[in-house]
Design a protein around this motif. Structure first.
Motif, PDB file in Angstrom:
ATOM      1  N   THR A  55       0.852  -1.186   0.000  1.00 46.35           N
ATOM      2  CA  THR A  55       0.000   0.000   0.000  1.00 46.35           C
ATOM      3  C   THR A  55       0.889   1.238   0.000  1.00 46.35           C
ATOM      4  O   THR A  55       1.781   1.361   0.844  1.00 46.35           O
ATOM      5  N   ILE A  56       0.645   2.134  -0.946  1.00 48.42           N
ATOM      6  CA  ILE A  56       1.436   3.361  -1.057  1.00 48.42           C
ATOM      7  C   ILE A  56       0.495   4.541  -0.845  1.00 48.42           C
ATOM      8  O   ILE A  56      -0.486   4.702  -1.575  1.00 48.42           O
ATOM      9  N   MET A  57       0.800   5.353   0.141  1.00 49.00           N
ATOM     10  CA  MET A  57      -0.085   6.452   0.513  1.00 49.00           C
ATOM     11  C   MET A  57       0.251   7.726  -0.265  1.00 49.00           C
ATOM     12  O   MET A  57       1.293   7.827  -0.916  1.00 49.00           O
ATOM     13  N   SER A  58      -0.632   8.690  -0.183  1.00 49.29           N
ATOM     14  CA  SER A  58      -0.500   9.926  -0.950  1.00 49.29           C
ATOM     15  C   SER A  58       0.807  10.646  -0.626  1.00 49.29           C
ATOM     16  O   SER A  58       1.278  10.641   0.511  1.00 49.29           O
ATOM     17  N   ALA A  82       3.154 -10.180  -8.516  1.00 52.14           N
ATOM     18  CA  ALA A  82       2.909 -11.587  -8.850  1.00 52.14           C
ATOM     19  C   ALA A  82       2.396 -12.284  -7.598  1.00 52.14           C
ATOM     20  O   ALA A  82       3.126 -12.412  -6.612  1.00 52.14           O
ATOM     21  N   ASP A  83       1.146 -12.735  -7.623  1.00 50.02           N
ATOM     22  CA  ASP A  83       0.513 -13.307  -6.433  1.00 50.02           C
ATOM     23  C   ASP A  83       0.564 -12.298  -5.293  1.00 50.02           C
ATOM     24  O   ASP A  83       0.987 -12.593  -4.179  1.00 50.02           O
ATOM     25  N   GLY A  84       0.139 -11.074  -5.597  1.00 48.06           N
ATOM     26  CA  GLY A  84       0.129 -10.015  -4.598  1.00 48.06           C
ATOM     27  C   GLY A  84      -0.820  -8.916  -5.021  1.00 48.06           C
ATOM     28  O   GLY A  84      -1.609  -9.069  -5.957  1.00 48.06           O
ATOM     29  N   LYS A  85      -0.722  -7.788  -4.331  1.00 49.44           N
ATOM     30  CA  LYS A  85      -1.624  -6.675  -4.605  1.00 49.44           C
ATOM     31  C   LYS A  85      -0.881  -5.362  -4.399  1.00 49.44           C
ATOM     32  O   LYS A  85      -0.080  -5.229  -3.469  1.00 49.44           O
ATOM     33  N   LEU A  86      -1.154  -4.406  -5.278  1.00 44.21           N
ATOM     34  CA  LEU A  86      -0.609  -3.054  -5.152  1.00 44.21           C
ATOM     35  C   LEU A  86      -1.762  -2.072  -5.050  1.00 44.21           C
ATOM     36  O   LEU A  86      -2.632  -2.028  -5.926  1.00 44.21           O
ATOM     37  N   ILE A  87      -1.776  -1.294  -3.980  1.00 46.60           N
ATOM     38  CA  ILE A  87      -2.760  -0.232  -3.804  1.00 46.60           C
ATOM     39  C   ILE A  87      -1.991   1.075  -3.649  1.00 46.60           C
ATOM     40  O   ILE A  87      -1.195   1.231  -2.720  1.00 46.60           O
ATOM     41  N   ALA A  88      -2.192   2.000  -4.569  1.00 45.41           N
ATOM     42  CA  ALA A  88      -1.554   3.315  -4.487  1.00 45.41           C
ATOM     43  C   ALA A  88      -2.657   4.357  -4.431  1.00 45.41           C
ATOM     44  O   ALA A  88      -3.393   4.541  -5.404  1.00 45.41           O
ATOM     45  N   GLU A  89      -2.784   5.020  -3.299  1.00 40.63           N
ATOM     46  CA  GLU A  89      -3.886   5.947  -3.053  1.00 40.63           C
ATOM     47  C   GLU A  89      -3.355   7.366  -2.916  1.00 40.63           C
ATOM     48  O   GLU A  89      -3.109   7.853  -1.815  1.00 40.63           O
ATOM     49  N   GLY A  90      -3.165   8.016  -4.056  1.00 41.29           N
ATOM     50  CA  GLY A  90      -2.790   9.412  -4.019  1.00 41.29           C
ATOM     51  C   GLY A  90      -4.015  10.304  -3.931  1.00 41.29           C
ATOM     52  O   GLY A  90      -5.153   9.840  -3.851  1.00 41.29           O
ATOM     53  N   THR A  91      -3.774  11.600  -3.932  1.00 38.89           N
ATOM     54  CA  THR A  91      -4.849  12.582  -3.997  1.00 38.89           C
ATOM     55  C   THR A  91      -4.507  13.557  -5.117  1.00 38.89           C
ATOM     56  O   THR A  91      -3.397  13.540  -5.669  1.00 38.89           O
ATOM     57  N   ASP A 117      -1.204 -12.305 -14.093  1.00 36.01           N
ATOM     58  CA  ASP A 117      -2.315 -13.219 -13.839  1.00 36.01           C
ATOM     59  C   ASP A 117      -3.397 -12.566 -12.982  1.00 36.01           C
ATOM     60  O   ASP A 117      -3.865 -11.491 -13.312  1.00 36.01           O
ATOM     61  N   ASP A 118      -3.790 -13.191 -11.867  1.00 36.12           N
ATOM     62  CA  ASP A 118      -4.919 -12.668 -11.098  1.00 36.12           C
ATOM     63  C   ASP A 118      -4.488 -11.739  -9.969  1.00 36.12           C
ATOM     64  O   ASP A 118      -5.266 -11.447  -9.062  1.00 36.12           O
ATOM     65  N   SER A 119      -3.260 -11.247 -10.016  1.00 34.25           N
ATOM     66  CA  SER A 119      -2.856 -10.217  -9.058  1.00 34.25           C
ATOM     67  C   SER A 119      -3.667  -8.953  -9.316  1.00 34.25           C
ATOM     68  O   SER A 119      -4.215  -8.753 -10.397  1.00 34.25           O
ATOM     69  N   VAL A 120      -3.728  -8.084  -8.318  1.00 32.44           N
ATOM     70  CA  VAL A 120      -4.611  -6.920  -8.388  1.00 32.44           C
ATOM     71  C   VAL A 120      -3.814  -5.642  -8.181  1.00 32.44           C
ATOM     72  O   VAL A 120      -2.945  -5.567  -7.314  1.00 32.44           O
ATOM     73  N   VAL A 121      -4.133  -4.644  -8.994  1.00 33.05           N
ATOM     74  CA  VAL A 121      -3.572  -3.310  -8.831  1.00 33.05           C
ATOM     75  C   VAL A 121      -4.718  -2.311  -8.816  1.00 33.05           C
ATOM     76  O   VAL A 121      -5.583  -2.335  -9.697  1.00 33.05           O
ATOM     77  N   ASN A 122      -4.744  -1.454  -7.808  1.00 30.30           N
ATOM     78  CA  ASN A 122      -5.698  -0.347  -7.746  1.00 30.30           C
ATOM     79  C   ASN A 122      -4.903   0.941  -7.578  1.00 30.30           C
ATOM     80  O   ASN A 122      -4.283   1.165  -6.532  1.00 30.30           O
ATOM     81  N   LEU A 123      -4.905   1.763  -8.619  1.00 28.08           N
ATOM     82  CA  LEU A 123      -4.149   3.014  -8.614  1.00 28.08           C
ATOM     83  C   LEU A 123      -5.113   4.186  -8.716  1.00 28.08           C
ATOM     84  O   LEU A 123      -5.966   4.220  -9.609  1.00 28.08           O
ATOM     85  N   ASN A 124      -4.971   5.139  -7.823  1.00 29.96           N
ATOM     86  CA  ASN A 124      -5.782   6.351  -7.841  1.00 29.96           C
ATOM     87  C   ASN A 124      -4.878   7.563  -7.641  1.00 29.96           C
ATOM     88  O   ASN A 124      -4.075   7.597  -6.707  1.00 29.96           O
TER      89      ASN A 124
END
Length: 276
Positions: A55-58, A82-91, A117-124
């Motif tokens: 998780t990467i914060m703003s 790979a077999d993980g998740k990235l969440i980057a929540e900027g403003t 594959d089925d890893s997840v990335v949510n970038l904002n």
């Protein structure tokens, strides 16, 4: 700052670099980077794996250092999910920035952010700049990363492509994708949701469809309302009959970020009826 870090690398043991957030090891446990950890320096290929979430914060700035021959998706430092998740929540005021660690930044300085594959990335509210490929969604199976999303991001100055999809269909909305060789490229069984973006001013094509599937790219701003100019910057069925059509109508009449309206040009409808 870059010269300072590099000079320290010559005289300090590797253990000291943890205090400077100089990363060379994979991420195997849930990890959060806050603005207090910024800047973060990535050297080589860093993989988020074993079910871990990064998780990467703003306000965090992530610098990808210049390396050669690393054997990743693209040459250069990379962040690989790979077999993980990235969440980057900027403003809007404090985006998360992924950029080159070079003294003089150039297109293609670092590799990419790759999602397998089925890893997840949510970038904002992120900025991704000066990579070879800003984002790669790569799936060797027929499944797609439907859970991944990229929203309100700026993807600029990629020497190869802003976003590449292979057998992947994430959601790509409200972004600015400019000044890359190709803005978006689809391959395999990809069918991403690509709407309400600015996709323009890319050097070769704004949208390059190398998939046999038709692509929904409606309600985007293409840098112009001239249909001939829009189509000249889209590569699809009309350039090679092995590929599907990129449906771009209706399209925005000005930049989404300037509150542009939506234009519906009838030629787009006429264009689609000739596809077998």
């Amino acid at each position: 700052m870059y010269r300072f870090i590099m000079s320290l690398m010559l005289v300090l043991p590797v253990s000291v670099f943890s205090a400077l957030n100089y990363l060379q090891e994979d991420i195997t446990n849930d990890t959060t980077w806050t603005i207090q950890d910024s800047p973060v320096y990535i050297y080589g290929n860093i993989t988020v794996k074993n079910g871990a979430t990064l998780t990467i914060m703003s306000g965090v700035e992530v610098y990808f250092m210049l390396v050669e021959g690393d054997g990743g998706f693209r040459e250069g430092s990379e962040l690989y999910i790979a077999d993980g998740k990235l969440i980057a929540e900027g403003t809007q005021l404090l985006p998360v920035i992924f950029t080159s660690g070079g003294d003089i930044r150039s297109d293609g300085d670092w590799g990419c952010i790759a999602v397998e594959d089925d890893s997840v990335v949510n970038l904002n509210h992120c900025v991704i700049e000066y990579a070879k490929a800003g984002l790669i969604f790569w799936n060797l199976s027929s499944m797609s990363e439907m859970a991944s999303s990229v929203n309100y991001c700026r993807i600029y100055h990629s020497s190869e492509v802003g976003i590449l999809f292979y057998n992947s269909s994430p959601t790509i909305n409200f972004n600015s994708i400019k000044n890359n060789r190709y803005g978006i490229q689809t391959q395999g069984l990809s069918s991403p949701t690509v709407n309400y973006n600015d996709i323009c001013s890319n050097y070769s094509y704004n949208f390059r469809n190398l998939s046999g599937l038709n692509q929904d790219a409606t309600s985007n701003w293409w840098g112009t309302t001239n249909i001939n100019e829009i189509e000249a910057n889209i590569y699809d069925y009309y350039d090679n009959h092995n590929y599907g059509v990129v449906d771009y109508t209706p399209f925005l009449e000005s930049s989404y970020f300037n509150e542009g309206g939506i234009g519906d040009k009838s030629l787009g409808w006429l264009r689609s009826i000739f596809v077998p």
